[in-house]
Each structure stands twice: as structure tokens, then as C-alpha cells.
Scaffold this motif. Structure first.
Motif, PDB file in Angstrom:
ATOM      1  N   ASP A  10       1.478   0.835  -1.344  1.00  0.00           N
ATOM      2  CA  ASP A  10       2.909   0.963  -1.048  1.00  0.00           C
ATOM      3  C   ASP A  10       3.783   0.144  -1.977  1.00  0.00           C
ATOM      4  OD1 ASP A  10       2.080  -1.501  -0.177  1.00  0.00           O
ATOM      5  OD2 ASP A  10       3.134  -1.444   1.740  1.00  0.00           O
ATOM      6  N   ARG A  11       3.167  -0.594  -2.879  1.00  0.00           N
ATOM      7  CA  ARG A  11       3.915  -1.368  -3.864  1.00  0.00           C
ATOM      8  C   ARG A  11       3.278  -1.190  -5.232  1.00  0.00           C
ATOM      9  NH1 ARG A  11       5.008  -7.488  -2.483  1.00  0.00           N
ATOM     10  NH2 ARG A  11       6.085  -7.185  -4.470  1.00  0.00           N
ATOM     11  N   LEU A  12       4.100  -1.239  -6.266  1.00  0.00           N
ATOM     12  CA  LEU A  12       3.595  -1.023  -7.622  1.00  0.00           C
ATOM     13  C   LEU A  12       2.594  -2.106  -8.021  1.00  0.00           C
ATOM     14  CD1 LEU A  12       3.707   0.675 -10.179  1.00  0.00           C
ATOM     15  CD2 LEU A  12       5.662  -0.698 -10.942  1.00  0.00           C
ATOM     16  N   ARG A  13       2.862  -3.349  -7.662  1.00  0.00           N
ATOM     17  CA  ARG A  13       1.959  -4.431  -8.050  1.00  0.00           C
ATOM     18  C   ARG A  13       0.593  -4.278  -7.359  1.00  0.00           C
ATOM     19  NH1 ARG A  13       4.029  -9.280 -10.300  1.00  0.00           N
ATOM     20  NH2 ARG A  13       6.208  -9.092 -10.901  1.00  0.00           N
ATOM     21  N   ARG A  14       0.595  -3.873  -6.106  1.00  0.00           N
ATOM     22  CA  ARG A  14      -0.683  -3.646  -5.436  1.00  0.00           C
ATOM     23  C   ARG A  14      -1.396  -2.443  -6.046  1.00  0.00           C
ATOM     24  NH1 ARG A  14       0.530  -4.711   1.044  1.00  0.00           N
ATOM     25  NH2 ARG A  14       1.237  -6.866   0.795  1.00  0.00           N
ATOM     26  N   PHE A  15      -0.632  -1.461  -6.438  1.00  0.00           N
ATOM     27  CA  PHE A  15      -1.200  -0.311  -7.130  1.00  0.00           C
ATOM     28  C   PHE A  15      -1.960  -0.760  -8.379  1.00  0.00           C
ATOM     29  CE2 PHE A  15      -0.833   2.784 -10.549  1.00  0.00           C
ATOM     30  CZ  PHE A  15      -1.331   3.942  -9.967  1.00  0.00           C
ATOM     31  N   ILE A  16      -1.344  -1.645  -9.158  1.00  0.00           N
ATOM     32  CA  ILE A  16      -1.993  -2.132 -10.378  1.00  0.00           C
ATOM     33  C   ILE A  16      -3.263  -2.897 -10.027  1.00  0.00           C
ATOM     34  CG2 ILE A  16      -1.702  -3.550 -12.443  1.00  0.00           C
ATOM     35  CD1 ILE A  16       1.350  -3.115 -12.117  1.00  0.00           C
ATOM     36  N   GLY A  17      -3.198  -3.718  -8.960  1.00  0.00           N
ATOM     37  CA  GLY A  17      -4.377  -4.465  -8.541  1.00  0.00           C
ATOM     38  C   GLY A  17      -5.539  -3.552  -8.185  1.00  0.00           C
ATOM     39  N   PHE A  18      -5.259  -2.471  -7.469  1.00  0.00           N
ATOM     40  CA  PHE A  18      -6.327  -1.525  -7.127  1.00  0.00           C
ATOM     41  C   PHE A  18      -6.861  -0.821  -8.372  1.00  0.00           C
ATOM     42  CE2 PHE A  18      -4.549  -1.629  -2.722  1.00  0.00           C
ATOM     43  CZ  PHE A  18      -5.746  -1.920  -2.063  1.00  0.00           C
ATOM     44  N   MET A  19      -5.992  -0.533  -9.331  1.00  0.00           N
ATOM     45  CA  MET A  19      -6.466   0.078 -10.575  1.00  0.00           C
ATOM     46  C   MET A  19      -7.342  -0.889 -11.363  1.00  0.00           C
ATOM     47  SD  MET A  19      -5.459   3.173 -10.495  1.00  0.00           S
ATOM     48  CE  MET A  19      -5.842   3.704 -12.158  1.00  0.00           C
ATOM     49  N   ILE A  20      -7.039  -2.189 -11.281  1.00  0.00           N
ATOM     50  CA  ILE A  20      -7.914  -3.187 -11.903  1.00  0.00           C
ATOM     51  C   ILE A  20      -9.286  -3.161 -11.239  1.00  0.00           C
ATOM     52  CG2 ILE A  20      -8.297  -5.665 -12.199  1.00  0.00           C
ATOM     53  CD1 ILE A  20      -5.312  -5.996 -12.617  1.00  0.00           C
ATOM     54  N   LEU A  21      -9.303  -3.074  -9.899  1.00  0.00           N
ATOM     55  CA  LEU A  21     -10.577  -2.968  -9.183  1.00  0.00           C
ATOM     56  C   LEU A  21     -11.374  -1.761  -9.666  1.00  0.00           C
ATOM     57  CD1 LEU A  21      -9.956  -3.777  -5.398  1.00  0.00           C
ATOM     58  CD2 LEU A  21     -11.207  -5.111  -7.074  1.00  0.00           C
ATOM     59  N   SER A  22     -10.712  -0.645  -9.833  1.00  0.00           N
ATOM     60  CA  SER A  22     -11.397   0.553 -10.295  1.00  0.00           C
ATOM     61  C   SER A  22     -11.978   0.363 -11.696  1.00  0.00           C
ATOM     62  CB  SER A  22     -10.425   1.740 -10.289  1.00  0.00           C
ATOM     63  OG  SER A  22     -11.078   2.938 -10.639  1.00  0.00           O
ATOM     64  N   SER A  23     -11.214  -0.302 -12.575  1.00  0.00           N
ATOM     65  CA  SER A  23     -11.719  -0.555 -13.934  1.00  0.00           C
ATOM     66  C   SER A  23     -12.890  -1.530 -13.917  1.00  0.00           C
ATOM     67  CB  SER A  23     -10.593  -1.073 -14.825  1.00  0.00           C
ATOM     68  OG  SER A  23     -10.186  -2.366 -14.439  1.00  0.00           O
ATOM     69  N   VAL A  24     -12.858  -2.512 -12.995  1.00  0.00           N
ATOM     70  CA  VAL A  24     -13.992  -3.422 -12.837  1.00  0.00           C
ATOM     71  C   VAL A  24     -15.240  -2.627 -12.458  1.00  0.00           C
ATOM     72  CG1 VAL A  24     -14.948  -5.249 -11.364  1.00  0.00           C
ATOM     73  CG2 VAL A  24     -12.650  -5.493 -12.318  1.00  0.00           C
TER      74      VAL A  24
END
Length: 602
Positions: free
Chosen positions: A313-327
């Protein structure tokens, strides 16, 4: 006459640790008023100047190390002039040089951006920034497992302060969670080190790698259990599931430059997994752990990250989840445990770090132009730089999703090519392609909310919404857009020079997997070609110095192999000891074939 280049090369690996360390201490001595007074403090330009000069010097140092390592040379720096495993050593090889260059290529633009406004919003920003770089650099360079723990603690202590930069209730609450999780990880780290040391008798990476295959079965199992604990710790640092739930919310509350620099911290965990499993543990243990645990964890982490991004629901959390996916993608590549896959992981690692940092900076730009809506993914009035922002977002989205011809696409192609050597090729290809598709959907959703569905601004001057909208900035925060352009330019160049970079990562992966080369470069050998080591450790042995009296020492002939020539000719080796060394070296019978230290006579 002082020869600077000779001095530089002689002390090469440690300079990347000393430069940020001395900078941080210098900034502490410079003093620091309350955060509200930093804008008017006459020392603030000095802080910024010292910090920026230091980061540029560190970047130049990292480039020079990269050039040294690109020849294939492994540089071993002995602290205190004691040879491994008795002394602490720093190792500069292709992998550590690669990670150092990435660290400072990220840190330099971020610090330049933060030095305009953000550093004045909280105390000791520059000091903690350089302490963080000191810890990260030390973690990449150390050749000792315990010192890996020490540098982890240094970077974590700095990250605690940086996370709370500019204060705030949300930062404090999530900061407590972040500190608690990492304290637990530190405790597990120490327990794992104790288990390894208790069974192996050494914590030097090269020495542990040499001794692991020849341990007794019970001792080997204990050391392997310690290695599994380290794997859990590194997994927490890398934010892999099920120990990575902390990352999206924690990074979301950090300030823009802090969130950007934090993107390197997950890569410290990835580096540790790659280094420890590539160097320390024997093939049987490493292969079993990677195939049984790391591959499914990587697949699940990648899927979870992108699903979390779709629901963010927030852009910053969106980026954090995308970092998880890249990990997760990186863990998949590492789990395949072949040279081609590890080379692909290293290529993708740089892309995922820099694009995440650019995305966090972009979120700061978005937040500044959306007013009270901030980075919440809700319909809001059209931003004043809507067209420019949409173009920048499109570029970031294409790179992050892994679409051609950008670096994310090449990184995933390299990983997919490496699956030819994996028994789980079908699962890996399917998951990576599905995650890529879901990433496109998630990024499309964000762009749809931020740009396509944005409402028309209020046109009636009598309405309060009109006044609030007119008060919003019509340009990017100072240096924000330029820093994003720098990262996007680096990633573009990363594609243009993909061929030589891939050659370097391929050579790096081959060097990581060559344990015998690493051991031969780090550990000293005696005249018989046997490694000087202590296995098992004998608590009755006390090395003699000029202050320890004179007693017969059956190990005197080992001293020239353990200490440097300068130490051997220095004041701390007594004349009595030197006579013993000379006598024993002349006697061929005193050189045992197993190269083990004998207890001293009492």
C-alpha cells in the motif's frame, strides 16, 4: 625518499577500512550540535567537505583494488605481521574487490545527495555513514570468521543510528524490532563460531577450509552444525525467508538516503553465504546444504517478494518487497552451486543493488510532489513534474522487471543459461519467468495509480485544495533527480560493457570455487611443504618472547614461517630464541612431517 605507491600497495587491503574509520573519528572530534542547529553551524561545511573527500578517496581506492584483483592476484595483508592462522589477515581477491567497488559506487552518489539537505536533519549522519562503510568494507575483506562477526557488529551499530535519523515514532518502533532481530542474529553468530572453533581449533577461513575434510566424524558434524547456524545468520542479514519479514517495513521508514545505502546491506549477507560456502566448508557439506535448503528458500523468497509487492500500500514497502524478490533470485543462482550460476549471481547482484537505490531515491522525489498523500498508493492530484516523473519511472520499471535490453534482463538470462547444469532446471526457469511476469504486473499497478489515474488539480483559487497544491514543489528535491540519473547511467553502462564484466564475474566465480588456491595463498608452509597450524589446540603451549624467560622450545624452527622478517629481527625475539631457531633449522630431524606444534617443556 618516501615512495607513496610502494606504501599504498604494501598496505592495500587495509586502506579501505582505515579511510572511513579515520574519517568517522575525525568527524566525532569536530563536534556536533543539536540537529536543529546544524543548518547554521559553521562546522557543517567542514563535515560535508571531509566526508565527500573521504568517499572519493575510498572510491579511488576501490577502483585501484579492482585493477589489482583483476589480474587474478590474491593479496594477503597480515595485521601485526603474524601469518595466518595465528594472526588476523585481510584478503583482497576478485570477489572482495568487486564488492568494494559496488559499495563505493553506491555510497558516493548517495552521500553527495544527502550532503545537500538530509544530513542536517539529524546528528552524526556523516559519522555513522562512514562507520557503516568501515563495517561493510571490513566484512568484504576479512579472512577470519570471528572478524567477520566484528565487522558485522560495526556496520549494524551504525545502521541502528542511521535508521533513526531524523527521529519519528514509526522509525523508533521498527528500529526496536530491527535491533532485536539483529541482536538475536549476533547471538546465533557467536554460538556458531564457538561450535566451529571447538571442533576445528581455528576460525581463519582458509584454515577451517583445510581442516574440515580431515576432521573426525563427530567433530565434523559439530562444525557443520555451526556452519548451519552461520547460514541462518547470513540469511537474516540477506533477508531471505522465513527470517526476512523485517525488511519491507524497516526500510520503508528510513529516510531516503539511508534507505538507498541500506540496499548494500542485504548484499553483505549474500556475500557471506557465497564466501563461506565457496571457501570454508567442504564440497559434500556445501552441496547438501545448498541443494536441500537454499534452493527452495530462494524460490519461495522470490515468489513471496513479488506477491507482497502486488499487495503493497506504499511505494517504499513496494520497493522493499521487490528487494526481497531479487534476494530470492540471487539465492536461486547461488543454490545451483556451479561456476556459471555464481558468475550470473554476481552480475545480477550489482543490478539489483543500484536499481533498488535509484528506486528509493525516486520514492523521495514522488513523496515531495504528492504532499499529504506522500508515497501511499492512492489516487492523488497530478504531480507538477508528472511527465518527467513518468518517464523516469518507466525506465526504472523496465530495469527492475528485467525487460530487454536492460541489465536486469541480462542478469536473468545469465541465470537461466546456468540452469543447464542443474537437476532442478524446470522449477527454476518456471519460477523466474513467473516472478518476472508478476513483477511487470506489480510495476504496472504502481504506475497506473501514480500517473494514469491521477486526478486533475483543483483550479478554483478559493478552495483550500488549490492552496495546498500550489504550495507543493514544482521541481525535484535538491540533487535528487541528478543522483537518480547517475545510477541509471551506471546501469546503462553496465549493459554496454556486459561482456568484459561477465568475463570478470566468470573469473571471480572460478576463483571462489578454487579452495586450494585460496588456502595456498593465505596459509604459510614449512620446509617440508606442510601448513603451519594448531590442530588440535594445545592449551599448554605458550609462545616465548623476550619477556617470557628462557626455556627450550621444540617449535622454535616454526617462528620464521609464522612471523614476518621485520618481527623476526626485532626486539621481541630474544637472542636465546634466535640461537634455538638457528640450531633447530640446521637439524633435519626436528622438522616433523605433520607440521604440528609441540607443547613447551615446563
Amino acid at each position: 625518499m618516501f615512495d607513496f605507491m610502494t606504501f599504498w600497495h604494501a598496505h592495500a587491503p587495509i586502506m579501505s577500512i582505515l579511510i572511513p574509520a579515520f574519517t568517522a573519528f575525525s568527524l566525532i572530534l569536530l563536534g556536533n550540535p543539536g540537529s536543529g542547529a546544524l543548518d547554521h553551524d559553521p562546522r557543517q561545511p567542514w563535515r560535508r567537505g571531509i566526508s565527500l573527500v573521504s568517499i572519493l578517496l575510498s572510491l579511488a581506492t576501490a577502483i585501484s583494488y579492482f585493477m589489482i584483483a583483476s589480474t587474478g592476484q590474491i593479496t594477503v595483508y597480515q595485521l601485526g605481521e603474524w601469518s595466518a592462522p595465528f594472526g588476523i589477515v585481510l584478503i583482497l581477491d576478485r570477489l572482495s574487490a568487486f564488492m568494494l567497488l559496488l559499495t563505493y559506487a553506491l555510497a558516493a552518489p548517495v552521500l553527495w545527495f544527502a550532503s545537500k539537505e538530509w544530513d542536517a536533519r539529524g546528528r552524526y549522519f556523516h559519522t555513522m555513514f562512514h562507520f557503516l562503510l568501515m563495517g561493510v568494507s571490513g566484512a568484504f575483506l576479512t579472512g577470519d570468521l570471528f572478524n567477520l562477526f566484528v565487522f558485522f557488529e560495526v556496520l549494524l551499530l551504525a545502521s541502528y543510528v542511521l535508521l533513526l535519523h531524523t527521529q519519528g515514532k514509526a522509525r523508533f518502533q521498527l528500529g526496536i524490532h530491527y535491533v532485536t532481530i539483529n541482536l538475536l542474529a549476533s547471538a546465533l553468530f557467536l554460538i556458531g563460531l564457538g561450535m566451529i572453533y571447538g571442533s576445528v581449533g581455528s576460525l581463519n577461513m582458509a584454515d577451517v577450509a583445510r581442516l574440515m575434510p580431515i576432521l573426525e566424524p563427530d567433530a565434523h558434524k559439530l562444525a557443520a552444525a555451526g556452519g548451519l547456524l552461520l547460514f541462518v545468520v547470513f540469511g537474516i542479514k540477506a533477508a531471505m525467508l522465513p527470517v526476512g519479514f523485517w525488511l519491507p517495513k524497516t526500510y520503508a521508514v528510513a529516510t531516503t538516503p539511508v534507505a538507498a545505502i541500506f540496499t548494500i546491506m542485504t548484499k553483505v549477507g549474500i556475500y557471506a553465504i557465497l564466501r563461506v560456502n565457496g571457501t570454508v566448508f567442504d564440497d559434500t557439506f556445501s552441496q547438501a546444504m545448498l541443494q536441500q535448503w537454499l534452493l527452495p528458500i530462494g524460490l519461495i523468497t522470490s515468489i513471496y517478494g513479488v506477491i507482497g509487492a502486488i499487495g503493497a500500500d506504499r511505494l517504499r514497502r513496494f520497493i522493499g518487497f521487490m528487494i526481497l524478490s531479487s534476494v530470492g533470485t540471487l539465492l536461486i543462482a547461488i543454490a545451483m552451486a556451479n561456476t556459471q550460476a555464481w558468475a550470473a549471481a554476481l552480475y545480477y547482484l550489482v543490478h539489483s543493488t543500484l536499481i533498488a537505490a535509484a528506486f528509493y531515491l525516486f520514492s523521495g522525489w514522488i513523496t515531495a510532489q504528492r504532499g499529504e498523500f506522500k508515497d501511499h498508493l492512492k489516487i492523488a492530484p497530478q504531480m507538477k513534474q508528472d511527465k518527467l516523473l513518468s518517464i523516469v519511472y518507466l525506465l526504472i520499471a523496465l530495469m527492475l522487471a528485467g525487460l530487454p535490453p536492460f541489465s536486469g534482463f541480462l542478469g536473468k538470462v545469465f541465470i537461466l543459461q546456468a540452469t543447464a547444469q542443474s537437476a532442478h532446471q524446470g522449477w527454476i526457469i518456471a519460477i523466474i519467468l513467473i516472478v518476472s511476469l508478476l513483477s511487470i504486473i506489480a510495476l504496472t499497478r504502481v504506475g497506473f495509480v501514480l500517473f494514469w489515474r491521477s486526478s486533475r488539480p483543483e483550479q478554483d483559487p478559493t478552495q483550500p485544495e488549490y492552496v495546498r497544491y500550489q504550495a507543493l514543489p514544482g521541481r525535484a528535491p535538491a540533487r535528487n533527480n541528478i543522483t537518480i540519473y547517475v545510477f541509471l547511467s551506471i546501469l546503462t553502462a553496465y549493459v554496454v560493457f556486459a561482456s568484459p564484466i561477465q568475463q570478470y564475474t566468470q573469473a571471480t566465480a572460478e576463483q571462489i570455487r578454487d579452495r586450494s588456491l585460496y588456502v595456498d595463498q593465505v596459509l604459510k608452509k614449512d620446509r617440508e611443504g606442510q601448513v603451519i597450524s594448531v590442530q588440535a589446540f594445545d592449551p599448554t603451549y605458550l609462545p616465548e618472547t623476550k619477556y617470557g624467560g628462557e626455556a627450550p622450545d621444540a617449535n622454535a624452527h616454526y617462528i620464521p614461517y609464522v612471523v614476518s622478517p621485520n618481527s623476526l629481527n626485532g626486539e621481541h625475539i630474544s637472542s636465546y630464541k634466535l640461537r634455538q631457531i638457528e640450531q633447530q633449522l640446521k637439524n633435519e630431524q626436528v622438522a616433523p612431517s605433520d607440521a604440528q606444534l609441540k607443547p613447551m617443556e615446563q
